[in-house]
Write a protein that holds these residues in place. Structure first.
Motif, short mmCIF file in Angstrom:
data_model
loop_
_atom_site.label_atom_id
_atom_site.label_comp_id
_atom_site.label_asym_id
_atom_site.label_seq_id
_atom_site.Cartn_x
_atom_site.Cartn_y
_atom_site.Cartn_z
N PRO A 51 0.84 -1.20 0.00
CA PRO A 51 0.00 0.00 0.00
C PRO A 51 0.88 1.26 0.00
N GLY A 52 0.30 2.36 -0.38
CA GLY A 52 1.05 3.62 -0.39
C GLY A 52 0.47 4.62 -1.37
N TYR A 53 1.24 5.68 -1.61
CA TYR A 53 0.81 6.78 -2.48
C TYR A 53 1.78 6.86 -3.64
N PHE A 54 1.26 6.82 -4.87
CA PHE A 54 2.14 6.75 -6.05
C PHE A 54 1.68 7.76 -7.10
N GLU A 55 2.60 8.04 -8.01
CA GLU A 55 2.30 8.83 -9.21
C GLU A 55 2.60 7.95 -10.41
N VAL A 56 1.59 7.71 -11.22
CA VAL A 56 1.73 6.84 -12.38
C VAL A 56 1.19 7.55 -13.62
N LYS A 57 2.11 7.97 -14.51
CA LYS A 57 1.74 8.59 -15.79
C LYS A 57 0.71 9.70 -15.64
N GLY A 58 0.98 10.62 -14.73
CA GLY A 58 0.11 11.78 -14.56
C GLY A 58 -1.04 11.57 -13.61
N TYR A 59 -1.19 10.34 -13.10
CA TYR A 59 -2.26 10.05 -12.15
C TYR A 59 -1.68 9.93 -10.75
N ASN A 60 -2.46 10.39 -9.79
CA ASN A 60 -2.11 10.17 -8.39
C ASN A 60 -2.94 8.99 -7.89
N VAL A 61 -2.24 8.01 -7.31
CA VAL A 61 -2.88 6.76 -6.90
C VAL A 61 -2.61 6.50 -5.43
N PHE A 62 -3.70 6.28 -4.69
CA PHE A 62 -3.56 5.92 -3.28
C PHE A 62 -4.08 4.49 -3.11
N VAL A 63 -3.20 3.62 -2.60
CA VAL A 63 -3.54 2.20 -2.39
C VAL A 63 -3.67 1.96 -0.88
N SER A 64 -4.87 1.52 -0.46
CA SER A 64 -5.12 1.28 0.96
C SER A 64 -5.37 -0.21 1.20
N ASP A 65 -4.76 -0.73 2.26
CA ASP A 65 -5.01 -2.13 2.66
C ASP A 65 -5.94 -2.19 3.86
N ALA A 66 -6.69 -1.12 4.05
CA ALA A 66 -7.60 -1.06 5.20
C ALA A 66 -8.68 -2.13 5.21
N PRO A 67 -9.12 -2.68 4.05
CA PRO A 67 -10.17 -3.73 4.09
C PRO A 67 -9.74 -4.97 4.85
N LYS A 68 -8.48 -5.23 4.98
CA LYS A 68 -7.96 -6.40 5.73
C LYS A 68 -8.59 -7.70 5.24
N GLU A 69 -8.75 -7.79 3.92
CA GLU A 69 -9.25 -8.99 3.24
C GLU A 69 -10.70 -9.32 3.57
N HIS A 70 -11.45 -8.38 4.13
CA HIS A 70 -12.89 -8.58 4.29
C HIS A 70 -13.53 -8.65 2.91
N LEU A 71 -14.49 -9.58 2.78
CA LEU A 71 -15.14 -9.86 1.50
C LEU A 71 -14.11 -10.25 0.44
N GLY A 72 -12.95 -10.66 0.87
CA GLY A 72 -11.89 -11.09 -0.05
C GLY A 72 -11.18 -9.93 -0.73
N ILE A 73 -11.41 -8.72 -0.24
CA ILE A 73 -10.79 -7.52 -0.83
C ILE A 73 -9.49 -7.21 -0.07
N ALA A 74 -8.42 -7.15 -0.82
CA ALA A 74 -7.12 -6.85 -0.20
C ALA A 74 -6.80 -5.36 -0.25
N TYR A 75 -7.15 -4.72 -1.38
CA TYR A 75 -6.77 -3.31 -1.55
C TYR A 75 -7.93 -2.49 -2.13
N VAL A 76 -7.99 -1.25 -1.67
CA VAL A 76 -8.86 -0.24 -2.30
C VAL A 76 -7.94 0.78 -2.97
N VAL A 77 -8.15 0.98 -4.27
CA VAL A 77 -7.28 1.90 -5.04
C VAL A 77 -8.10 3.11 -5.46
#
Length: 382
Positions: A102-128
């Motif tokens: 998880p973290g904060y990234f810049e990818v080709k002009g986009y700002n992307v924040f990746v959060s692992d806060a779901p803690k695999e609830h409902l099988g979700i590992a990351y919210v982007v």
């Protein structure tokens, strides 16, 4: 403007414009950097907040065993949910990239924040949370700052041009005064020098020295000496001489005798009445004071007229029957290089010297003048 004035004008204008542009550019860069930092922080916290809100919804849906509801997010932000196997199960990634942590990234002009806060609830590992709004806002900010810098620079250039003109105006006036002064001095010197040349040439040809020839030589020499005294005073007026106790009447009489040949050449009569009065002043200064007043009276008086001089109880008066001075010009004539008229030459320093000497030794000077009737100067010695 002459070449020197033009160089000075362009140098001042160029220096002002360059320094102003650098200053404005520095302010613009500082403002842009500050705003950019603020926008970056704002984007970071906005993406983090939305990602955390989505993670909270995932956790609540898992705990309550309900269907995950659709989140309401701003149009410029796109959400993507990634399961534990690294597959996108909802939304889409604007630019595919490998998620390592998880973290904060810049990818080709986009700002992307990746959060692992779901803690695999409902099988979700990351919210982007993804957005390119920062890039658009920075471009708008750049254009705005650039327009302000260009507009301010143009405004400063106009102000610089106006200030340069104002800055050069007194210099131009002074240069013009000096040039006129040089021309006037040259003209004034030409008359006695020509008279001297003619008198001496005539004497050499005739091999005799008539009274008229000697008188012409004497008058021309005195005119040259008067110009020399005035120029010397202008050059060394800052150095104050030590005064001596003088009988003003005797000093005034010396000046009258000195200018008597010039009066005779114009058939001007001097009517004098001088009483003894003691005052402390350098002899040369007093002679220069009287000399300028008497010389002006003779210069601006018509042939056959009378100049009246008297000294009573410390008040010296010299009155002529000359051309006079217009009322609106009477306040200007004591200024250096100022002349009330072009009649009979002169170079505009005589009365300024008189005023300077009077101010230095506390002598009060008064003027009464009527055009075409005459002028009277009164000096009240303390």
């Amino acid at each position: 403007m002459n070449d020197l004035e033009k160089r000075s004008f362009h140098s001042f204008l160029g220096l002002y414009i360059v320094s102003s542009f650098l200053f404005i550019s520095f302010i613009g860069y500082w403002y842009y950097a500050a705003q950019k930092n603020a926008l970056q922080n704002e984007t970071y916290y906005k993406l983090q907040h939305i990602a955390d809100m989505k993670a909270g919804d995932i956790i609540m849906a898992h705990m309550k065993e309900t269907k995950l509801k659709e989140s309401i997010v701003p149009d410029e932000i796109k959400l993507a949910l990634i399961d534990t196997k690294g597959k996108v199960v909802d939304g889409k990634l604007i630019e595919p990239f490998t998620l390592n942590s998880p973290g904060y990234f810049e990818v080709k002009g986009y700002n992307v924040f990746v959060s692992d806060a779901p803690k695999e609830h409902l099988g979700i590992a990351y919210v982007v949370a993804q957005s390119n709004s920062l890039l658009m806002e920075l471009k708008t900010l750049q254009n705005t700052v650039l327009k302000v810098i260009i507009g301010s620079s143009i405004l400063m250039a106009i102000i610089a041009w106006i200030l340069s003109k104002l800055f050069m105006k007194p210099i131009s006036q002074k240069v013009e005064q000096i040039e006129r002064f040089i021309n006037d001095v040259t003209h004034e010197l030409n008359t006695p020098i020509t008279a001297l040349t003619m008198a001496t040439s005539q004497a050499l040809k005739q091999e005799s020295y008539t009274q008229k020839t000697l008188k012409n030589i004497s008058i021309s020499t005195k005119q040259l000496y008067d110009i020399y005294r005035s120029l010397t005073y202008l050059n060394f007026s800052s150095s104050k001489e030590e005064g001596s106790v003088i009988n003003i009447a005797e000093s005034a009489q010396k000046s009258i005798v000195y200018y008597q040949p010039l009066c005779e050449s114009k058939r001007i009569t001097m009517d004098t009445e001088l009483e003894k009065y003691i005052f402390t002043i350098p002899e040369a200064q007093l002679q220069l004071l009287f000399g300028n007043l008497i010389g002006n009276a003779i210069k601006y008086s018509p042939r056959g007229s009378t100049i009246t001089l008297w000294l009573k109880e410390g008040v010296f008066s010299i009155k002529d029957e000359g051309i006079g001075i217009e009322h609106e010009k009477q306040k200007e004539i004591f200024k250096r290089f100022k002349r009330a008229t072009k009649y009979s030459g002169g170079f505009g320093v005589g009365l300024s010297i008189v005023k300077s000497i009077c101010d230095e030794y506390g002598i009060k000077i008064e003027l009464d003048s009527v055009p075409n009737k005459g002028t009277e100067f009164r000096l009240q010695f303390p």
